[in-house]
Design an enzyme around this catalytic site. Sequence first.
Site, PDB file in Angstrom:
ATOM      1  N   GLY A  33       0.645  -1.363  -0.013  1.00 12.48           N
ATOM      2  CA  GLY A  33      -0.073   0.159   0.010  1.00 12.48           C
ATOM      3  C   GLY A  33       0.823   1.240  -0.120  1.00 12.48           C
ATOM      4  O   GLY A  33       0.359   2.307   0.539  1.00 12.48           O
ATOM      5  N   GLY A  34       1.836   1.215  -0.533  1.00  7.17           N
ATOM      6  CA  GLY A  34       2.874   2.495  -0.834  1.00  7.17           C
ATOM      7  C   GLY A  34       3.608   2.858   0.714  1.00  7.17           C
ATOM      8  O   GLY A  34       4.198   3.731   0.793  1.00  7.17           O
ATOM      9  N   ARG A  79      -3.264 -11.329  -6.426  1.00  4.51           N
ATOM     10  CA  ARG A  79      -4.905 -11.047  -6.384  1.00  4.51           C
ATOM     11  C   ARG A  79      -5.424 -10.377  -7.670  1.00  4.51           C
ATOM     12  O   ARG A  79      -4.707 -10.034  -8.308  1.00  4.51           O
ATOM     13  CB  ARG A  79      -5.132 -10.437  -5.066  1.00  4.51           C
ATOM     14  CG  ARG A  79      -4.445  -8.915  -5.182  1.00  4.51           C
ATOM     15  CD  ARG A  79      -4.741  -8.077  -4.194  1.00  4.51           C
ATOM     16  NE  ARG A  79      -3.799  -6.927  -4.063  1.00  4.51           N
ATOM     17  CZ  ARG A  79      -3.784  -6.047  -4.610  1.00  4.51           C
ATOM     18  NH1 ARG A  79      -4.539  -5.676  -5.739  1.00  4.51           N
ATOM     19  NH2 ARG A  79      -2.660  -4.903  -4.749  1.00  4.51           N
ATOM     20  N   HIS A 112       5.916   3.173 -14.056  1.00  4.25           N
ATOM     21  CA  HIS A 112       5.458   1.770 -13.386  1.00  4.25           C
ATOM     22  C   HIS A 112       4.707   1.108 -14.534  1.00  4.25           C
ATOM     23  O   HIS A 112       3.560   1.658 -14.957  1.00  4.25           O
ATOM     24  CB  HIS A 112       4.608   2.216 -12.324  1.00  4.25           C
ATOM     25  CG  HIS A 112       3.776   1.146 -11.638  1.00  4.25           C
ATOM     26  ND1 HIS A 112       4.127   0.732 -10.405  1.00  4.25           N
ATOM     27  CD2 HIS A 112       3.008   0.000 -11.958  1.00  4.25           C
ATOM     28  CE1 HIS A 112       3.298  -0.128  -9.893  1.00  4.25           C
ATOM     29  NE2 HIS A 112       2.477  -0.826 -11.029  1.00  4.25           N
TER      30      HIS A 112
HETATM   31  P1  ADP Z   1       3.596  -1.485  -2.336  1.00  2.00           P
HETATM   32  O1  ADP Z   1       3.878  -3.026  -2.185  1.00  2.00           O
HETATM   33  O2  ADP Z   1       3.805  -0.554  -1.116  1.00  2.00           O
HETATM   34  O3  ADP Z   1       2.830  -0.855  -3.627  1.00  2.00           O
HETATM   35  P2  ADP Z   1       5.979  -1.041  -4.361  1.00  2.00           P
HETATM   36  O4  ADP Z   1       7.149  -2.042  -4.160  1.00  2.00           O
HETATM   37  O5  ADP Z   1       4.885  -1.765  -5.524  1.00  2.00           O
HETATM   38  O6  ADP Z   1       5.275  -1.207  -3.281  1.00  2.00           O
HETATM   39  O7  ADP Z   1       6.302   0.034  -4.907  1.00  2.00           O
HETATM   40  C1  ADP Z   1       5.161   1.161  -4.950  1.00  2.00           C
HETATM   41  C2  ADP Z   1       5.582   2.503  -5.785  1.00  2.00           C
HETATM   42  O8  ADP Z   1       6.957   2.962  -5.051  1.00  2.00           O
HETATM   43  C3  ADP Z   1       6.190   1.971  -7.093  1.00  2.00           C
HETATM   44  O9  ADP Z   1       4.978   2.025  -8.082  1.00  2.00           O
HETATM   45  C4  ADP Z   1       7.087   3.060  -7.330  1.00  2.00           C
HETATM   46  O10 ADP Z   1       6.440   4.321  -7.474  1.00  2.00           O
HETATM   47  C5  ADP Z   1       7.776   3.427  -5.933  1.00  2.00           C
HETATM   48  N1  ADP Z   1       9.172   2.472  -5.932  1.00  2.00           N
HETATM   49  C6  ADP Z   1       9.341   1.320  -5.715  1.00  2.00           C
HETATM   50  N2  ADP Z   1      10.563   0.859  -5.604  1.00  2.00           N
HETATM   51  C7  ADP Z   1      11.283   1.741  -6.250  1.00  2.00           C
HETATM   52  C8  ADP Z   1      12.542   1.853  -6.672  1.00  2.00           C
HETATM   53  N3  ADP Z   1      13.546   1.141  -6.315  1.00  2.00           N
HETATM   54  N4  ADP Z   1      12.927   3.010  -7.287  1.00  2.00           N
HETATM   55  C9  ADP Z   1      12.134   4.131  -7.343  1.00  2.00           C
HETATM   56  N5  ADP Z   1      10.702   3.975  -6.936  1.00  2.00           N
HETATM   57  C10 ADP Z   1      10.438   2.981  -6.356  1.00  2.00           C
END
Ligand code: ADP
Length: 460
Positions: A175-176, A302, A219
Amino acid sequence: MPETLEQSAGRFDTVLIANRGEIAVRIQRACRELGLKTVAICSEADRQAPYGKTADSFLCIGPSTAAKSYLNQDAILLAARLAGAGAIHPGYGFLSENAAFADAVEKAGLVFIGPTASSIAIMGDKISAKRAMMAAGVPCVPGPDTALPDDPATIERIALEIGYPVIIKAAGGGGGRGMRVVPKADVLHEAIALTREEARKAFGSRSLYMEKFLEHPRHIEIQVICDDHGNAVWLGHRDCSMQRRHQKVVEEAPAPGIAPDIIQPVGLACVQACLQIGYRGVGTFEFLYEDGAFYFIEMNTRLQVEHPVTEMTSGVDIVQAQIRAAQGHVLDLIQGDVTCEGHSFECRINAEDPGTFLPSAGVVTHLALPEGPGIRVDTHIHAGYKVSPYYDSLIAKLIVHAPTRAEAMARMREALAGTEIEGISTNISFLRALFEDGPFAQGETDIHYLEQWLKLRRAA
Ligand code: ADP
């Protein structure tokens, strides 16, 4: 003799939907179209939910707080038993990626509409997910596939090897949340301490890992669907770079400007990874894309909020396909059948202040939804609906489909112009302004674009 998977196909005829809101409506529709009966559940706050009236059974399972209702595993299992459900669809959020719940459902003799508990557990831990993906040949963000140790000197060495800026992430994050960017060495240890504490409190595990922080990525994600018979396909890609606080706001399919020969091997590697871990049902591989290269960040085991944009371009009903896979049916499509027609956008309409983004609860006093060719609205609200403060602020998804990206943008502008929601605050005016933006219209904006755009608008 034990039954084979094909013999067990169709082994349930009633599905309990362990969710609420628009996705409860969406899943109910898919079940009915497949000739399945539905059981809706609700918390006290959702007693008047419209999907309660259209389900075959409707049970209130607990108080308004999610922890006591939509996250109450025992109450959900009891409701399933009382209503005679043979399967549970978890939707997204709540218990959808909870391996213990998937396990409890199966132990209760019911079908969990999703992957096995062990697939969820592997992918739910971002470190083990990264390891599994590396093993399957999926490209990952530079950084070790192991948890950070406690020793400060080793941590410093890892950061230097990756090269600043780096990002510290909670292995159990979601969830960010549970992420922190470290621009340079002097704030490294402070960032680690803060993220560890956050991870322990929010996710019950202090396990962290480190990877390269990519500065201008997009993304991009790949949708997969697999059956229990060793068949898997990918249904194309989506771009979800329009994010605020790491939360998606607008999604589109296909991701603009990505040449088929670049994405093809990535899609095939995702399929390969699914086959290697014995994945079942629908899933999404999330990647960051920068300078022509893809880097895996996580897999969601999911249904995704943004699945409709892929449904529009692929013509596949992803929810029905997911349910059929859980019934044990053989996937009725092969990779060669998968096409991508036209372009689709989805806007998440939230009950929130368009300036401050603070949630806005209250009664919807007036509602007008857009109609017309290529326009779809997934929602659970109606005039008179009371938006409660207890849950996520998503109240509707506005989805459009048109032959080209430019036409789909024009259609979304038209759809947004025709959307009227009164009585509560929504982000519609913000979405209307975003669809007038030049660089967004050009496509290929990165994950930081929206935050910068908001900053400029505030300053103006
Ligand atoms: P969550 O599981 O909380 O959604 P994610 O790993 O999917 O976390 O990452 C969510 C967002 O965080 C990504 O879409 C991107 O915007 C940012 N992010 C994650 N990892 C990186 C990275 N290595 N470099 C830059 N941005 C990142």
